[in-house]
Scaffold this motif. Sequence first.
Motif, PDB file in Angstrom:
ATOM      1  N   VAL A 198       0.851  -1.187   0.000  1.00 36.60           N
ATOM      2  CA  VAL A 198       0.000   0.000   0.000  1.00 36.60           C
ATOM      3  C   VAL A 198       0.880   1.228   0.000  1.00 36.60           C
ATOM      4  N   LEU A 199       0.633   2.128  -0.928  1.00 39.49           N
ATOM      5  CA  LEU A 199       1.398   3.364  -1.018  1.00 39.49           C
ATOM      6  C   LEU A 199       0.497   4.551  -0.721  1.00 39.49           C
ATOM      7  N   ASP A 200       1.024   5.524   0.019  1.00 42.64           N
ATOM      8  CA  ASP A 200       0.287   6.769   0.229  1.00 42.64           C
ATOM      9  C   ASP A 200       0.199   7.509  -1.097  1.00 42.64           C
ATOM     10  N   THR A 201      -0.899   8.195  -1.306  1.00 39.06           N
ATOM     11  CA  THR A 201      -1.062   8.985  -2.524  1.00 39.06           C
ATOM     12  C   THR A 201      -1.188  10.448  -2.158  1.00 39.06           C
ATOM     13  N   HIS A 202      -1.050  11.311  -3.158  1.00 38.98           N
ATOM     14  CA  HIS A 202      -1.161  12.751  -2.930  1.00 38.98           C
ATOM     15  C   HIS A 202      -2.612  13.208  -2.877  1.00 38.98           C
ATOM     16  N   THR A 203      -3.510  12.320  -3.301  1.00 46.62           N
ATOM     17  CA  THR A 203      -4.927  12.673  -3.272  1.00 46.62           C
ATOM     18  C   THR A 203      -5.527  12.335  -1.914  1.00 46.62           C
ATOM     19  N   ALA A 204      -6.681  12.922  -1.647  1.00 44.08           N
ATOM     20  CA  ALA A 204      -7.354  12.660  -0.374  1.00 44.08           C
ATOM     21  C   ALA A 204      -7.748  11.194  -0.301  1.00 44.08           C
ATOM     22  N   PRO A 205      -7.508  10.545   0.843  1.00 44.51           N
ATOM     23  CA  PRO A 205      -7.851   9.120   0.950  1.00 44.51           C
ATOM     24  C   PRO A 205      -9.344   8.899   0.798  1.00 44.51           C
ATOM     25  N   THR A 206      -9.700   7.834   0.101  1.00 50.66           N
ATOM     26  CA  THR A 206     -11.104   7.506  -0.110  1.00 50.66           C
ATOM     27  C   THR A 206     -11.596   6.481   0.887  1.00 50.66           C
ATOM     28  N   SER A 207     -10.691   5.889   1.644  1.00 46.51           N
ATOM     29  CA  SER A 207     -11.061   4.913   2.670  1.00 46.51           C
ATOM     30  C   SER A 207      -9.951   4.845   3.701  1.00 46.51           C
ATOM     31  N   ARG A 208     -10.196   4.117   4.770  1.00 49.83           N
ATOM     32  CA  ARG A 208      -9.196   3.978   5.818  1.00 49.83           C
ATOM     33  C   ARG A 208      -7.964   3.240   5.309  1.00 49.83           C
ATOM     34  N   GLN A 209      -8.131   2.472   4.252  1.00 50.16           N
ATOM     35  CA  GLN A 209      -7.037   1.638   3.791  1.00 50.16           C
ATOM     36  C   GLN A 209      -6.110   2.326   2.793  1.00 50.16           C
ATOM     37  N   SER A 210      -6.380   3.570   2.427  1.00 47.12           N
ATOM     38  CA  SER A 210      -5.551   4.234   1.425  1.00 47.12           C
ATOM     39  C   SER A 210      -4.462   5.080   2.076  1.00 47.12           C
ATOM     40  N   ARG A 211      -4.201   4.832   3.340  1.00 48.28           N
ATOM     41  CA  ARG A 211      -3.143   5.562   4.017  1.00 48.28           C
ATOM     42  C   ARG A 211      -2.287   4.576   4.808  1.00 48.28           C
TER      43      ARG A 211
ATOM     44  N   GLU B  66      20.736   9.623  13.108  1.00 52.76           N
ATOM     45  CA  GLU B  66      21.289   8.283  12.976  1.00 52.76           C
ATOM     46  C   GLU B  66      20.293   7.296  12.379  1.00 52.76           C
ATOM     47  N   TYR B  67      19.015   7.483  12.671  1.00 55.69           N
ATOM     48  CA  TYR B  67      18.049   6.459  12.331  1.00 55.69           C
ATOM     49  C   TYR B  67      17.136   6.802  11.163  1.00 55.69           C
ATOM     50  N   ARG B  68      17.298   7.975  10.596  1.00 52.90           N
ATOM     51  CA  ARG B  68      16.471   8.328   9.449  1.00 52.90           C
ATOM     52  C   ARG B  68      16.814   7.423   8.268  1.00 52.90           C
ATOM     53  N   THR B  69      15.808   6.838   7.679  1.00 49.77           N
ATOM     54  CA  THR B  69      16.028   5.911   6.578  1.00 49.77           C
ATOM     55  C   THR B  69      15.439   6.401   5.272  1.00 49.77           C
ATOM     56  N   GLY B  70      14.599   7.406   5.323  1.00 44.28           N
ATOM     57  CA  GLY B  70      13.930   7.898   4.138  1.00 44.28           C
ATOM     58  C   GLY B  70      12.484   8.215   4.468  1.00 44.28           C
ATOM     59  N   LYS B  71      11.820   8.856   3.548  1.00 47.48           N
ATOM     60  CA  LYS B  71      10.435   9.262   3.765  1.00 47.48           C
ATOM     61  C   LYS B  71       9.510   8.050   3.677  1.00 47.48           C
ATOM     62  N   LEU B  72       8.652   7.885   4.665  1.00 46.99           N
ATOM     63  CA  LEU B  72       7.710   6.775   4.681  1.00 46.99           C
ATOM     64  C   LEU B  72       6.642   6.998   3.620  1.00 46.99           C
ATOM     65  N   ILE B  73       6.547   6.057   2.673  1.00 46.73           N
ATOM     66  CA  ILE B  73       5.574   6.215   1.587  1.00 46.73           C
ATOM     67  C   ILE B  73       4.639   5.020   1.453  1.00 46.73           C
ATOM     68  N   GLY B  74       4.873   3.952   2.204  1.00 47.65           N
ATOM     69  CA  GLY B  74       4.008   2.794   2.054  1.00 47.65           C
ATOM     70  C   GLY B  74       4.319   1.698   3.049  1.00 47.65           C
TER      71      GLY B  74
END
Length: 472
Positions: free
Chosen positions: A243-256, A429-437
């Motif tokens: 599951v990947l976050d999108t730039h659009t508004a989530p349409t359900s609880r599962q789109s985030r 030290e612990y940053r790994t990247g932006k969380l996207i999914g």
Amino acid sequence: MKETANQAQNASTTSRHASIVELLSTPPAIPQQPSVTTDLESISLSRNASASSLESQMSSTTSCLTKVHSQKWQHTPLSQLIEQNKLVTVDGTLSVEEAFNTLIRHNLTSLPVEQFPGDMNCYTFDYNDLNSYLLLVLNKIQVNDPQVARDCQMGKPVPVGEIVKLTPKNQFHKLRELDNLTTAMGILGSGVHRVAITDNASTQIRGILSQRRLIKYLWDNARQFSGLQPLLNSSLKDLGIGVLDTHTAPTSRQSRVISIQGEEQLIMALYKMHTERISSIAVVDHHGNLLGNISVTDVKHVTRTSQYPLLHNTCRHFISVILNSRGLEMGKDSFPIFHVYPTSSLARTMAKLVATKAHRLWIVQPEKSSSSTPSSSSVVSNSPQSAAMNAAHSANSDHDTPNRSGSPISVKSFEETSAPTSTPLFEKEYRTGKLIGVLSLTDILGLFARRQTEHTKVDPLAARRQRGSVGV
């Protein structure tokens, strides 16, 4: 030159493990090929290697799966996946504390709770139930049984058989030893975490097959199941799983993607995992960068009254406490790799899941700025603050034995060599990247079910759609 390199490599096999690239690029070798190490528990990195250099090496390495046999995993009988002496049950009249001690004593993460000997329709007690129990004790959630709630808050012993009824459970699926993996894949790939394996007469439970156990079996035997090769060599992006976050508004609880800010209180992370019905949650900074992972199994660190102050401290602080605790217990400097990239192959993703014993991995977008990438030549601080973040913890909630020696993928944290900034040391030290999914075991098993069995309509997102606020 090649012969010389091989001789040098053979000469050093007794003094070092196989490289992380070798181990995460291919499945373990079958017994007839002892030259390749098969123990993912021993995966480790040099203290002079960084997490970023690990991912760089892995990204530049192509998968080289070796075809040894053409066996079909679909035909494997479930009897082959039963682990002897691993089935431990408890009586429903046992207190929650005693059931928890049984989990710890046997190094398990779930237990069947019998209302009577030979109960074939028993519930299971796991760390999600322990989390619910803790929240009840703290009066953070409401349940339909006022007496149980009062007993919890007054410190009275509460039967584990009552607690397991309060947490939503999957349907208790039972499969026979004669059934094959095709049937199990259709169930586990739809979001069910574990199924019971019974004798052929369906009168006695012989074992529990969890999602994580099935993933490990497929990975350990991938060389024998050559039909898995096309999928294992493909990237997560190409396979379209997770599951990947999108730039659009989530349409359900599962789109985030469900996460929590590092500065929020730990009690909120536990509450969020309870209401969202998940076994682990990502911890991010204010910019959405992944800082770490908190699992329901970490509840064991706050089961004593003396540990309750941790509940009102930050998630960021709790991660350091977990790592410090593991470091003291294991005597190892390690950091779990709970993240993958869209370009990561399914093979490396499965290797990480097996190695970390996690139920899900977080998909991140690596930072593009080279100045923010840790250097492999940095000097590691030996201060107590640095030592407090050096051991790994696993995220799991299945009926498998947890890792006893810390995360098998060990990465020492390093200070950055970039110019000094006001960013906290922990975050740097612990940053790994932006969380996207996020990618779970359900996503992978669902993929196998759709692509390689008749269960073409298995939808891992169905499990997420069924998830909602827990109204117990």
